[in-house]
Design a protein around this motif. Structure first.
Motif, PDB file in Angstrom:
ATOM      1  N   ILE A 210       0.834  -1.212   0.000  1.00  0.00           N
ATOM      2  CA  ILE A 210       0.000   0.000   0.000  1.00  0.00           C
ATOM      3  C   ILE A 210       0.866   1.259   0.000  1.00  0.00           C
ATOM      4  O   ILE A 210       1.756   1.419   0.831  1.00  0.00           O
ATOM      5  CB  ILE A 210      -0.945   0.007   1.215  1.00  0.00           C
ATOM      6  CG1 ILE A 210      -1.849  -1.238   1.183  1.00  0.00           C
ATOM      7  CG2 ILE A 210      -1.784   1.279   1.233  1.00  0.00           C
ATOM      8  CD1 ILE A 210      -2.722  -1.387   2.415  1.00  0.00           C
ATOM      9  N   TYR A 216      -7.032   3.334  -4.167  1.00  0.00           N
ATOM     10  CA  TYR A 216      -7.369   1.929  -4.358  1.00  0.00           C
ATOM     11  C   TYR A 216      -8.890   1.772  -4.317  1.00  0.00           C
ATOM     12  O   TYR A 216      -9.547   2.373  -3.470  1.00  0.00           O
ATOM     13  CB  TYR A 216      -6.745   1.062  -3.268  1.00  0.00           C
ATOM     14  CG  TYR A 216      -5.234   1.128  -3.239  1.00  0.00           C
ATOM     15  CD1 TYR A 216      -4.481   0.235  -3.974  1.00  0.00           C
ATOM     16  CD2 TYR A 216      -4.572   2.110  -2.484  1.00  0.00           C
ATOM     17  CE1 TYR A 216      -3.081   0.297  -3.963  1.00  0.00           C
ATOM     18  CE2 TYR A 216      -3.191   2.178  -2.466  1.00  0.00           C
ATOM     19  CZ  TYR A 216      -2.442   1.272  -3.207  1.00  0.00           C
ATOM     20  OH  TYR A 216      -1.076   1.340  -3.190  1.00  0.00           O
ATOM     21  N   GLU A 218     -11.813  -0.698  -3.555  1.00  0.00           N
ATOM     22  CA  GLU A 218     -12.075  -1.936  -2.818  1.00  0.00           C
ATOM     23  C   GLU A 218     -13.402  -2.542  -3.276  1.00  0.00           C
ATOM     24  O   GLU A 218     -14.388  -1.832  -3.478  1.00  0.00           O
ATOM     25  CB  GLU A 218     -12.125  -1.668  -1.322  1.00  0.00           C
ATOM     26  CG  GLU A 218     -12.251  -2.934  -0.488  1.00  0.00           C
ATOM     27  CD  GLU A 218     -12.343  -2.644   0.996  1.00  0.00           C
ATOM     28  OE1 GLU A 218     -12.228  -3.594   1.791  1.00  0.00           O
ATOM     29  OE2 GLU A 218     -12.560  -1.469   1.362  1.00  0.00           O
ATOM     30  N   THR A 233     -13.499   3.975  -3.177  1.00  0.00           N
ATOM     31  CA  THR A 233     -12.164   4.298  -3.673  1.00  0.00           C
ATOM     32  C   THR A 233     -11.548   5.296  -2.716  1.00  0.00           C
ATOM     33  O   THR A 233     -12.109   6.380  -2.494  1.00  0.00           O
ATOM     34  CB  THR A 233     -12.228   4.875  -5.099  1.00  0.00           C
ATOM     35  OG1 THR A 233     -12.784   3.899  -5.991  1.00  0.00           O
ATOM     36  CG2 THR A 233     -10.842   5.255  -5.586  1.00  0.00           C
ATOM     37  N   GLY A 236      -4.393   5.274  -0.150  1.00  0.00           N
ATOM     38  CA  GLY A 236      -3.751   4.215   0.613  1.00  0.00           C
ATOM     39  C   GLY A 236      -3.615   4.533   2.085  1.00  0.00           C
ATOM     40  O   GLY A 236      -3.649   3.626   2.924  1.00  0.00           O
ATOM     41  N   LYS A 246      -4.863  -7.953  -4.444  1.00  0.00           N
ATOM     42  CA  LYS A 246      -5.273  -7.549  -5.795  1.00  0.00           C
ATOM     43  C   LYS A 246      -6.236  -8.572  -6.408  1.00  0.00           C
ATOM     44  O   LYS A 246      -6.102  -9.776  -6.229  1.00  0.00           O
ATOM     45  CB  LYS A 246      -4.054  -7.389  -6.684  1.00  0.00           C
ATOM     46  CG  LYS A 246      -4.349  -6.794  -8.059  1.00  0.00           C
ATOM     47  CD  LYS A 246      -3.098  -6.302  -8.739  1.00  0.00           C
ATOM     48  CE  LYS A 246      -2.556  -5.043  -8.045  1.00  0.00           C
ATOM     49  NZ  LYS A 246      -1.407  -4.454  -8.787  1.00  0.00           N
ATOM     50  N   THR A 274      -8.642  -4.011  -9.064  1.00  0.00           N
ATOM     51  CA  THR A 274      -9.236  -3.569  -7.796  1.00  0.00           C
ATOM     52  C   THR A 274      -8.623  -4.390  -6.659  1.00  0.00           C
ATOM     53  O   THR A 274      -7.792  -5.275  -6.892  1.00  0.00           O
ATOM     54  CB  THR A 274     -10.764  -3.741  -7.800  1.00  0.00           C
ATOM     55  OG1 THR A 274     -11.077  -5.124  -8.054  1.00  0.00           O
ATOM     56  CG2 THR A 274     -11.402  -2.881  -8.880  1.00  0.00           C
ATOM     57  N   VAL A 275      -9.049  -4.105  -5.440  1.00  0.00           N
ATOM     58  CA  VAL A 275      -8.488  -4.809  -4.289  1.00  0.00           C
ATOM     59  C   VAL A 275      -9.604  -5.319  -3.394  1.00  0.00           C
ATOM     60  O   VAL A 275     -10.724  -4.792  -3.394  1.00  0.00           O
ATOM     61  CB  VAL A 275      -7.541  -3.902  -3.471  1.00  0.00           C
ATOM     62  CG1 VAL A 275      -6.328  -3.493  -4.286  1.00  0.00           C
ATOM     63  CG2 VAL A 275      -8.291  -2.665  -2.955  1.00  0.00           C
TER      64      VAL A 275
END
Length: 383
Positions: A210, A216, A218, A233, A236, A246, A274-275
């Motif tokens: 991160i 990021y 999610e 979004t 970090g 990921k 995306t994560v």
């Protein structure tokens, strides 16, 4: 020509209070929002009702929620709810049928104009907004002759019947499609060997390093096979308290907390990069053994879903967790790739057909509101 009259000219509040007997059994009513009418909330013993007396609703009366009138919570009491009990928050009104046809008023009450009228008749602070009966009854509405009311009712009823028939046909087609798809899947896996997920789609953890200044997106997984959604979004720096992993296109993603509620999905192209947090279990499908959509189809079957539930120990929702150790042990059928692709092609065609049905259903759902706008806006203009 329509005339404009106040609501008190044709609605009279009912005062049909009845005592609640502790050993009696009573129906209760709930009013759905946005003009969707009244339905049975449930049946309860009198001992479960706190008040010593309540209103007794009668079929044909107009019932309205003081709290949610501004959100379209009202309707005509249907025959099956005759005699149901409601609290003082749900006043019931008798309708003078010599002035307004009850069914005409039922249709009119579904218009944005009437909902707005209820909003204007409601007062109070944010958490205590209530419809004021006196103000509501003094509101004016356009009212055509009884003959014109009857004509409008007949036209709307005819269209509503056609809409209902078309909706039933769409639902029947969907059931038939699903039955045929299941038969095709059963044909595809007939005699196929079983192999563990650890071989076919092993669990992968692509941990993200991160960066505080990077954003990021999610993801989460909706229950009942309703796909992946993008939760938020953020930079970090706001994720500093958790690990992120990921997501890649084609991953089979399980929400370990809600997999027992069918929170399973395949990552689409727009999900790539995306994560997910540690609750999102991502399985990377081995392209030499399986296709993501075929595995997803298996987990949609009774056998596939049962295997997920069977590997999610616990007795209550928050403890019924699919563990990262148990997921790889789930056995899945692995027919030849050409067979899987044959099924995937069939499923793709059914998705196209479903998209057409969904679009058609949306057009159908929009028909009645459009007609209400056309008919009642015209009457209001002529008043």
């Amino acid at each position: 020509m329509s005339q404009t009259i106040t609501i008190e000219r044709f609605l009279t509040k009912s005062e049909a209070w009845v005592p609640v007997a502790p050993d009696g059994q009573y129906k209760q009513i709930t009013a759905r929002l946005w003009g969707k009418g009244l339905t049975l909330r449930g049946e309860v013993p009198g001992a479960a009702i706190a008040a010593p007396r309540q209103f007794c609703a009668k079929a044909g009366q107009f019932l309205i929620s003081r709290i949610d009138a501004r959100h379209g919570a009202f309707g005509i009491v249907p025959a099956e709810l005759d005699g149901a009990l409601v609290s003082n928050d749900f006043p019931c009104f008798d309708i003078d049928a010599s002035t307004v046809l009850p069914h005409y008023f039922e249709w009119y009450s579904r218009t944005p104009q009437f909902v707005d009228l209820c909003r204007r008749a409601s007062e109070g602070s944010t958490n205590r907004v209530r419809m004021k009966e006196e103000k509501f009854l003094k509101m004016a509405v356009p009212l055509p002759s009884l003959e014109e009311q009857l004509r409008i009712v007949k036209r709307l009823d005819m269209v509503a019947a056609l809409v209902a028939e078309r909706r039933r046909a769409i639902e029947a087609a969907e059931r038939e499609t699903q039955a045929l798809l299941l038969k095709a899947f059963q044909r595809a896996i007939d005699g196929a060997p079983l192999r563990p997920m650890s071989e076919v789609a092993p669990l992968v953890r692509r941990q993200v390093a991160i960066e505080a200044n990077r954003e990021y997106t999610e993801i989460g997984v909706r229950s009942f096979y309703n796909g992946i959604f993008h939760r938020r979004t953020m930079s970090g720096s706001e994720f500093s308290w958790q690990d992120l992993f990921k997501i890649r296109e084609g991953d089979l993603v399980f929400s370990n907390l809600m997999a027992w509620e069918k929170a399973i999905a395949v990552a689409a192209p727009h999900d790539d990069g995306t994560v997910g947090n540690h609750r999102m279990l991502t399985c990377e499908v081995n392209p030499d053994l399986a296709t993501p959509s075929f595995l997803m189809a298996y987990f949609r079957t009774f056998e596939g879903f049962s295997s997920v539930v069977g590997h999610s120990p616990g007795t209550i929702a928050r403890n019924k967790t699919l563990s990262s150790k148990k997921l790889p042990t789930i056995q899945v059928p692995v027919p030849p790739l050409e067979t899987q692709r044959w099924f995937d092609h069939i499923e793709s065609k059914t998705r196209e057909a479903r998209a057409i049905r969904v679009s058609t259903a949306q057009d159908i759902d929009a028909l009645i509101p459009a007609m209400l706008h056309e008919l009642f806006n015209a009457k209001a203009a002529a008043a």
